[in-house]
Motif scaffolding. Structure first.
Motif, PDB file in Angstrom:
ATOM      1  N   LYS A 171      -6.373  14.379 -14.989  1.00  0.00           N
ATOM      2  CA  LYS A 171      -6.954  14.900 -13.747  1.00  0.00           C
ATOM      3  C   LYS A 171      -7.763  13.817 -13.042  1.00  0.00           C
ATOM      4  N   HIS A 172      -7.125  12.631 -12.968  1.00  0.00           N
ATOM      5  CA  HIS A 172      -7.788  11.459 -12.398  1.00  0.00           C
ATOM      6  C   HIS A 172      -6.674  10.515 -11.939  1.00  0.00           C
ATOM      7  N   VAL A 173      -6.598  10.250 -10.631  1.00  0.00           N
ATOM      8  CA  VAL A 173      -5.502   9.440 -10.092  1.00  0.00           C
ATOM      9  C   VAL A 173      -6.074   8.311  -9.225  1.00  0.00           C
ATOM     10  N   GLY A 174      -5.182   7.442  -8.728  1.00  0.00           N
ATOM     11  CA  GLY A 174      -5.664   6.306  -7.957  1.00  0.00           C
ATOM     12  C   GLY A 174      -4.739   5.924  -6.816  1.00  0.00           C
ATOM     13  N   PHE A 175      -5.334   5.292  -5.796  1.00  0.00           N
ATOM     14  CA  PHE A 175      -4.593   4.749  -4.657  1.00  0.00           C
ATOM     15  C   PHE A 175      -5.002   3.303  -4.446  1.00  0.00           C
ATOM     16  N   ILE A 176      -3.994   2.420  -4.282  1.00  0.00           N
ATOM     17  CA  ILE A 176      -4.248   1.015  -3.972  1.00  0.00           C
ATOM     18  C   ILE A 176      -3.560   0.680  -2.667  1.00  0.00           C
ATOM     19  N   GLY A 221      -0.768 -10.538  -8.342  1.00  0.00           N
ATOM     20  CA  GLY A 221      -1.915 -10.704  -9.235  1.00  0.00           C
ATOM     21  C   GLY A 221      -3.064  -9.787  -8.851  1.00  0.00           C
ATOM     22  N   LYS A 222      -3.338  -9.697  -7.551  1.00  0.00           N
ATOM     23  CA  LYS A 222      -4.395  -8.802  -7.086  1.00  0.00           C
ATOM     24  C   LYS A 222      -4.022  -7.345  -7.329  1.00  0.00           C
ATOM     25  N   GLY A 223      -2.740  -7.031  -7.150  1.00  0.00           N
ATOM     26  CA  GLY A 223      -2.295  -5.664  -7.401  1.00  0.00           C
ATOM     27  C   GLY A 223      -2.466  -5.284  -8.856  1.00  0.00           C
ATOM     28  N   LYS A 224      -2.132  -6.211  -9.735  1.00  0.00           N
ATOM     29  CA  LYS A 224      -2.258  -5.963 -11.175  1.00  0.00           C
ATOM     30  C   LYS A 224      -3.714  -5.772 -11.566  1.00  0.00           C
ATOM     31  N   SER A 245       2.684  -6.852  -3.556  1.00  0.00           N
ATOM     32  CA  SER A 245       1.543  -6.760  -4.475  1.00  0.00           C
ATOM     33  C   SER A 245       1.696  -5.567  -5.409  1.00  0.00           C
ATOM     34  N   GLY A 246       2.448  -4.572  -4.961  1.00  0.00           N
ATOM     35  CA  GLY A 246       2.646  -3.385  -5.770  1.00  0.00           C
ATOM     36  C   GLY A 246       3.358  -3.654  -7.078  1.00  0.00           C
ATOM     37  N   ILE A 264       3.399   5.046  -8.932  1.00  0.00           N
ATOM     38  CA  ILE A 264       4.205   5.552  -7.827  1.00  0.00           C
ATOM     39  C   ILE A 264       4.467   4.379  -6.892  1.00  0.00           C
ATOM     40  N   GLY A 265       5.750   4.090  -6.672  1.00  0.00           N
ATOM     41  CA  GLY A 265       6.131   2.966  -5.825  1.00  0.00           C
ATOM     42  C   GLY A 265       6.108   3.335  -4.352  1.00  0.00           C
ATOM     43  N   VAL A 266       6.471   2.354  -3.513  1.00  0.00           N
ATOM     44  CA  VAL A 266       6.395   2.591  -2.071  1.00  0.00           C
ATOM     45  C   VAL A 266       7.501   1.858  -1.329  1.00  0.00           C
ATOM     46  N   ASP A 267       7.856   2.400  -0.181  1.00  0.00           N
ATOM     47  CA  ASP A 267       8.790   1.825   0.786  1.00  0.00           C
ATOM     48  C   ASP A 267      10.240   1.819   0.303  1.00  0.00           C
ATOM     49  N   SER A 268      10.531   1.170  -0.822  1.00  0.00           N
ATOM     50  CA  SER A 268      11.863   1.215  -1.418  1.00  0.00           C
ATOM     51  C   SER A 268      11.805   2.035  -2.706  1.00  0.00           C
ATOM     52  N   ASP A 269      12.964   2.428  -3.222  1.00  0.00           N
ATOM     53  CA  ASP A 269      13.023   3.084  -4.530  1.00  0.00           C
ATOM     54  C   ASP A 269      12.786   1.982  -5.565  1.00  0.00           C
ATOM     55  N   GLN A 270      11.530   1.791  -5.936  1.00  0.00           N
ATOM     56  CA  GLN A 270      11.185   0.602  -6.711  1.00  0.00           C
ATOM     57  C   GLN A 270      11.723   0.629  -8.144  1.00  0.00           C
ATOM     58  N   ALA A 271      12.026   1.795  -8.662  1.00  0.00           N
ATOM     59  CA  ALA A 271      12.623   1.867  -9.998  1.00  0.00           C
ATOM     60  C   ALA A 271      14.042   1.302  -9.996  1.00  0.00           C
TER      61      ALA A 271
END
Length: 355
Positions: A171-176, A221-224, A245-246, A264-271
């Motif tokens: 019950k704790h999530v994050g946004f970067i 590196g900053k994303g990590k 950076s993701g 959770i990835g973004v823009d493209s299907d990152q998986a």
């Protein structure tokens, strides 16, 4: 085309709206490399594309734009020329890049990312007979030969927030966010609203850089580091809207040994991105922004002599944004995600664009 299924996908149709929105992006080097047209018969249409920081190979935003360009080359037989950007470049570099494409005879010219807004306006005014498109940005001062291709990122991010809130065990999530800009705030706002629609829980928020520093879109590196910081605070689902950076954030989540965490990835299907497939087991979903669809539709219309004009917005209803289902990690919550999507497309849920 992207192989993953898309959640709440609706065929692109007359539902393309005219709206004034702003948007996201990032990568490249100033090598303007020509590529001859492919496909049956060839074409006199020559399309120039100027990437943002990260360019081809960012596994995210720019790659989606590149995919649309590749489709247009293969299916419409257009000739293409691609130009890359450099981290930390001056405004004059963007102007020079666009001018070089124009002088080489490319028309239309597509600028990938909101950072091109000022440069596009200047070069478009100097070249009124050349058509320009800018992705993720719109301005009331841009000339009539500029078309804005924008997206309702907040709607897809809302669904990402619903997924995060339903799948978290802590019950704790994050946004970067890559760069603290009006565009990325739309991702943040939608995500937080989606989380809140399910339950009241902490949402860690981290931005990698602030303008005029746009390196936050091209610094894994900053994303990590940011993701590790949120993991250390107990977040077990982290959504990153930060271009290339993701990939660093996804790596941190996948390598977390203290507890099971999801990215959770973004823009493209990152998986499904080559460099990130090894982390697919930790990528819950991706908020796919179908930049490829917008690019292809714009080029197709230009070739057909019916160019898109003004601001064309691609929302959830028009399949401009969606959730990827690669890995089947969100199959168990599909009915709830479908209900949330229907509420958005019907107008019952109004997703905020500011946190």
């Amino acid at each position: 085309m992207r192989r993953s299924m898309k959640l709440a996908a609706v065929v692109l149709s007359g539902s393309l709206g005219i709206a004034s929105l702003a948007a996201c992006g990032a990568k490249s080097t100033d090598n303007t490399s020509s590529s001859s047209s492919a496909g049956a018969g060839g074409s006199s249409l020559k399309v120039g594309m100027a990437y943002d920081i990260g360019g081809r190979g960012d596994q995210s935003f720019n790659d989606s734009a590149a995919h649309g360009l590749d489709d247009a080359k293969a299916k419409l037989g257009v000739a293409v020329n691609e130009a890359e950007a450099k981290t930390g470049e001056a405004e004059a570099d963007k102007e020079s890049r666009l001018s070089s494409l124009v002088q080489a005879g490319y028309n239309p010219v597509i600028a990938v990312g909101f950072v091109y807004q000022t440069a596009v306006e200047k070069i478009a005014k100097e070249n009124p007979n050349v058509k320009f498109a800018i992705i993720d940005s719109s301005s009331t001062t841009q000339p009539s030969n500029v078309t804005s291709l924008t997206f309702s990122e907040q709607e897809g991010s809302y669904l990402a927030g619903v997924a995060a809130a339903l799948k978290t065990t802590k019950k704790h999530v994050g946004f970067i966010g890559g760069v603290q800009s009006e565009l990325i705030k739309k991702f943040e706002a939608g995500f937080k609203a989606g989380v809140k629609s399910v339950a009241d829980m902490p949402v860690e928020t981290t931005y990698l850089t602030t303008p005029p520093d746009f390196s936050g879109f091209n610094d894994p590196g900053k994303g990590k580091e940011a993701a590790q910081g949120q993991l250390d605070k107990g977040a077990d689902v982290i959504y990153t809207a930060a271009g290339s950076s993701g990939s660093g954030a996804i790596e941190a989540v996948a390598n977390n040994s203290a507890f099971k965490a999801w990215a959770i990835g973004v823009d493209s299907d990152q998986a499904n991105q080559p460099a990130l497939k090894k982390y697919a087991g930790s990528i819950l979903t991706s908020m796919v922004k179908n930049v490829d669809t917008a690019v292809y539709k714009y080029i197709e219309a230009a070739k057909n002599g019916t160019p898109l004009t003004g601001t064309v917005n691609f929302d959830l209803k028009a399949n401009g944004v969606s959730l990827a289902t690669t890995g089947n990690h969100i199959d168990d919550i599909k009915s709830k995600l479908d209900a949330a999507a229907t509420a958005i497309t019907s107008g019952a849920t109004k997703v905020p664009t500011a946190p």
